[in-house]
Design a protein around this motif. Sequence first.
Motif, short mmCIF file in Angstrom:
data_model
loop_
_atom_site.label_atom_id
_atom_site.label_comp_id
_atom_site.label_asym_id
_atom_site.label_seq_id
_atom_site.Cartn_x
_atom_site.Cartn_y
_atom_site.Cartn_z
N VAL A 207 0.85 -1.18 0.00
CA VAL A 207 0.00 0.00 0.00
C VAL A 207 0.89 1.23 0.00
N ALA A 208 0.67 2.11 -0.97
CA ALA A 208 1.43 3.35 -1.09
C ALA A 208 0.46 4.52 -0.92
N ALA A 209 0.52 5.15 0.25
CA ALA A 209 -0.44 6.19 0.61
C ALA A 209 0.23 7.55 0.52
N ALA A 210 -0.17 8.34 -0.47
CA ALA A 210 0.45 9.64 -0.75
C ALA A 210 -0.46 10.75 -0.25
N ASN A 211 -0.02 11.43 0.81
CA ASN A 211 -0.81 12.50 1.40
C ASN A 211 -0.23 13.86 1.04
N GLY A 212 -1.04 14.89 1.20
CA GLY A 212 -0.56 16.24 1.00
C GLY A 212 0.11 16.79 2.25
N ALA A 213 0.77 17.94 2.08
CA ALA A 213 1.38 18.66 3.19
C ALA A 213 1.05 20.13 2.99
N ALA A 214 -0.14 20.52 3.37
CA ALA A 214 -0.60 21.88 3.09
C ALA A 214 -1.48 22.37 4.23
N GLU A 215 -1.51 23.68 4.38
CA GLU A 215 -2.33 24.31 5.42
C GLU A 215 -3.39 25.17 4.76
N PHE A 216 -4.65 24.95 5.15
CA PHE A 216 -5.77 25.72 4.64
C PHE A 216 -6.37 26.54 5.78
N ASP A 217 -7.40 27.31 5.50
CA ASP A 217 -7.98 28.18 6.52
C ASP A 217 -8.48 27.40 7.73
#
Length: 269
Positions: A207-217
């Motif tokens: 299993v290759a789980a690719a998540n983001g690294a971002a900040e939203f409001d």
Amino acid sequence: MRVALAQLDQVAGDVAENLDRAATAVADAADRGADLVVLPELFTVGYFAFDSYARVAEGLDGPTFDRLSALAADHGVGLLAGSHVEDLGASAAAGVDVPETDGLANTCVFYDRDGTRRAVYRKHHLFGYESAETRLLTPGESLATVDFEGFTVGMSTCYDLRFPELYRRLADRGATLVCVPSAWPYPRVEHWETLARARAIENQCYVAAANGAAEFDDATLLGRSTVYDPWGTTLASAADDPTLVVADVDPDRIDAVREEFPALRDRRE
């Protein structure tokens, strides 16, 4: 085979900037010998930029998809191009088979090394917890797998991780590597880590789980993109900053694990 997960920062609603960041990550992954690159969920718009979904939506022959296809071809890599807001009507008009002929979908596309579109997956389980996804999007109806470098690659998206029956169906279709583009936020770190590992263990697949690294409001993505082997062992992982996670995976490992511990063979329906 070498797989690279691009844990991208994102600017809400800025498709051009987010595509540029993805292009840099794909080039970096290719330079590091990646055969397959996986991008996060809705990285071109930012998952929590709900007000921008309709504005950025396009059919599968639109300019965003064309650029991602070109990225795969230019760098000679397989590309699971994250997911994007697909305009189902525009895709239908272009002759693409869609679940509905109107509305929007959260859609993943797999491109081969020459940029050919090999598979399309539309997110099945739309997130209803403090999210506008269920109101804005149409759920997918079919699974997608593609043969690539000795693997049968299956696709799912983020919230799908909470529904093990989807992964068992992928296993029944022969999936040996399941890629999971995601936009998983804090504080549910333990859920993210446990669920992805469990899907690998119970189906004896990578299993290759690719998540983001971002900040939203109102939310911050927790990163921690990870590749798990068929025992659930972590092969490579990250913290919560933008980065590239790279791991080598071996299709022969699947058969070895399933032979040593034949849980799937012992299953009763």
